[in-house]
Design an enzyme around this catalytic site. Structure first.
Site, PDB file in Angstrom:
ATOM      1  NE  ARG A   1      -4.299  -1.319   0.134  1.00  0.00           N
ATOM      2  CZ  ARG A   1      -4.401  -2.393  -0.650  1.00  0.00           C
ATOM      3  NH1 ARG A   1      -3.378  -2.758  -1.402  1.00  0.00           N
ATOM      4  NH2 ARG A   1      -5.502  -3.109  -0.661  1.00  0.00           N
TER       5      ARG A   1
ATOM      6  CD  GLU B   1      -3.289   3.039  -5.348  1.00  0.00           C
ATOM      7  OE1 GLU B   1      -4.351   2.462  -5.639  1.00  0.00           O
ATOM      8  OE2 GLU B   1      -2.370   2.477  -4.720  1.00  0.00           O
TER       9      GLU B   1
ATOM     10  CG  HIS C   1      -3.769  -0.812  -6.622  1.00  0.00           C
ATOM     11  ND1 HIS C   1      -4.127  -0.255  -5.425  1.00  0.00           N
ATOM     12  CD2 HIS C   1      -3.670  -2.142  -6.373  1.00  0.00           C
ATOM     13  CE1 HIS C   1      -4.245  -1.201  -4.501  1.00  0.00           C
ATOM     14  NE2 HIS C   1      -3.976  -2.356  -5.058  1.00  0.00           N
TER      15      HIS C   1
END
Lengths: 340, 318
Positions: free
Chosen positions: A257, A286, A305
């Site tokens: 993360r 993000e 991601h």
């Protein structure tokens, strides 16, 4: 069968027993449930989109017994939970649960499930992909190969070896261990740091050496791979101090993360060549704002991601989520339940 | 040892974008008297007799008949790298000069680039990262079927790496290999069988008259429409025009090429315009470590020839 003739979201009642009502955010688009997942889900559930729910709260609020949370949507807050008196379970996609308020769910007596294992191989693969791409300067190389002004390929343009290098895995859970299995085939020397040491058999199967102190791992590694869960303990685990302990020739790879890394410290470390390069599948936020310094650096690879972003994995994920919901609604033990 | 006693080695140049790298210079100077092309051409009479070896780096200097005729004491041409399709081994041998390459030094780094390209293509690593849509998906590598065409040292190392990704491994080679068991690789006597079953096809052959355009329209048509073609051998192993067509028509999913013909491609080449292709600038051995090992291996070969000892990697004309 490929029958998509049903109305979106609405399911004709099947005999006396209606299918259970499950709340989703939306269908298709940037964060919606996939069109080609609908057939499977609609056989089991009556799917209600947030839009439909808001238009018909009075009737639907009592009927909804589960939330199918696909990539953090719909957002779950106190207001929503209060308006769904018969909600039994939230089934969340992926392994991370840091986007959820576990205490809140617990207070309302709502169960939670995730999909911890299905993401493992894809995420480990992506970790390897990022390490190789960074070491061999793949993105830069590609840009050179296709650039309109390229006339020749210079001989003195070099990357660094992955084979035989030292990989330090921070967080040796399922994903970290799969990374170690893959790295072993590249004859990498593997160090790992974890809350608990793995047993001897597991260690020797991948040739991994335990570093009780993360500092030892940081000082010896050519590649540092972050594969921890985000918790209060791992928040900003890698900061200025840790970056300075790393070799100046080392690369930091993050598949956990964004918040596990002190991003500002990382920017500074990369700018000052305290470490050589970064490869990040995750950032905070993000996406990053378009003027963020990380986006401008040649020695940084960022992916959006995509740790578990393959068709096959997402399909299995969907099925596991459906299974967890069905079990919860039947009062059976819930697969992949997250203890609250 | 006085410098003139060391055998002379001819190189193109030192430094710059095409010359021998600075660290090589130090390695070479331990055993040889370094003579650049410029120095040679400026003083042919004296230099030509001194030159007993040529160190070919990045295909340079070009070895032609004229050069060979002007080097009476030349014993060996040592290539940095394993591919020697840029050398006329037959012609060179006819002058009594040996040709050597560096198969050991290139194996790991080239196998790594093969894996890097496969992963980057499957997971769409180099594409525009504006997309954060959850339906932006790639394909799995773990558990997929990898078809290796050319199972020499590099191909075998690719298999070793792929095994750790739980890939099903098929291979096609001139000869079957005993070591196939150790990596769980299945031999496909017919290349067609490999092409039809593979999710990823990786080319790891030498370029020879037999492998020239080995992969053409027919072979691409045999591949799965979901398959990816990876080339870490030589550009000419693929019929490039056929590849363009196959990618445009989605006969195959994607390609990832470390090698093309020529290198670089002309800037208006259709391959550069496709979005289902990754091209890298022939970086299979472009690591600090590999380049160093290649120089060492070349030097070992040169010294073996000059000292009349067994030569580790001599190439013979067919």
């Amino acid at each position: 069968s490929n029958d998509h003739t049903n109305e979106r979201g609405a399911q004709p009642a099947r005999g006396e027993q209606e299918l259970p009502y499950v709340l989703i955010d939306c269908i298709e688009g940037k964060h919606g449930v996939y069109m080609d997942h609908l057939e499977y889900l609609k056989k089991r559930f009556c799917l209600i989109t947030m839009k439909e729910y808001l238009e018909n709260k009075k009737i639907l609020s009592e009927k909804i017994r589960a939330i199918y949370m696909w990539y953090h949507k719909p957002v779950i807050d106190e207001e929503l939970l209060q308006s769904l008196p018969n909600l039994k379970i939230v089934s969340s996609s992926g392994v991370g649960i840091d986007h959820l308020d576990l205490k809140l769910l617990s207070r309302f007596g709502v169960k939670l499930s995730n999909t911890p294992f299905v993401v493992s191989t894809d995420t480990a693969d992506l970790g390897m992909a990022l390490m190789l791409a960074s070491a061999r300067r793949l993105v830069e190389g590609y840009q050179m190969a296709v650039a309109p002004d390229t006339e020749y390929f210079p001989a003195n343009w070099l990357g660094v070896e992955v084979s035989g290098a030292t990989l330090g895995i921070v967080g040796m859970g399922t994903i970290g261990y799969k990374m170690a299995q893959r790295a072993k085939a590249f004859e990498m020397k593997i160090l790992y740091h974890n809350r608990n040491q793995r047993n001897k058999e597991e260690e020797s199967a991948v040739g991994a050496v335990y570093c009780k102190k993360i500092d030892d791992l940081l000082q010896q590694s050519d590649f540092v791979m972050l594969a921890v869960t985000l918790t209060p303990q791992t928040h900003k685990l890698i900061g200025k101090r840790e970056l300075e302990l790393m070799k100046p020739t080392a690369t930091l790879i993050n598949i956990s993360r964004g918040l596990v890394v002190d991003q500002d410290a990382l920017v500074e470390a990369l700018q000052k060549k305290v470490i050589k390069a970064g490869a990040l599948d995750v950032t905070y936020p993000e996406p990053l704002p378009r003027d963020h310094p990380l986006l401008k650096m040649q020695n940084v690879i960022i992916t959006p991601h995509i740790g578990s972003a393959t068709e096959d994995t997402r399909r299995v994920m969907m099925r596991e989520m459906a299974e967890s919901i069905e079990a919860a609604l039947a009062g059976l033990p819930v697969p992949n339940e997250v203890p609250l | 040892m006085a410098e003139q006693e060391l055998p002379g080695v001819l190189i193109l140049d030192i430094g710059g974008t095409q010359g021998v790298l600075a660290n090589h210079v130090a390695l070479l100077k331990k055993h040889f008297c370094l003579i650049t092309m410029k120095e040679f051409l400026a003083n042919k009479k004296e230099m030509s007799k001194k030159i007993q070896s040529v160190f070919v780096f990045e295909c340079r200097p070009t070895i032609d008949r004229e050069l060979l005729e002007s080097l009476p004491n030349l014993k060996v041409i040592a290539n940095s790298g394993v591919g020697v399709d840029h050398l006329d081994v037959k012609m060179i041998s006819s002058f009594g000069v040996k040709v050597t390459n560096t198969p050991q030094a290139v194996a790991d780094s080239t196998a790594d680039i093969g894996m890097a390209l496969m992963l980057a293509s499957a997971r769409r690593l180099v594409e525009d990262t504006e997309h954060f849509a959850v339906d932006w998906l790639g394909v799995e590598v773990t558990g997929a079927t990898l078809g290796i065409i050319g199972m020499g040292s590099i191909g075998y190392k690719v298999a070793q790496r792929a095994k750790a990704f739980e890939m099903k491994i098929l291979y096609h080679n001139r000869n079957r290999r005993e070591e196939e068991q150790a990596v769980g690789a299945h031999y496909c006597e017919k290349m067609d069988d490999l092409l039809q079953q593979s999710d990823f096809v990786v080319l790891v052959v030498n370029l020879s008259p037999e492998t020239h355009k080995l992969i053409g329209k027919r072979e691409l048509g045999l591949m799965k429409p979901t398959a990816t073609l990876i080339n870490i051998s030589r550009g000419a192993v693929i019929d490039q025009d056929a590849l363009v067509e196959a990618l445009q028509k989605k006969v195959i999913r994607a390609a990832a090429l470390d090698v093309t013909y020529p290198e670089p491609l002309p800037r208006d080449h259709p391959l550069l315009k496709l979005d289902n292709i990754i091209i890298t600038p022939h970086i299979g051995t472009a690591t600090v470590q590999a380049i160093h090992m290649m120089a060492e291996e070349a030097i070992t070969n040169m010294l073996a020839v000059l000292n009349g000892q067994p030569i580790p990697s001599e190439l013979l004309a067919h």
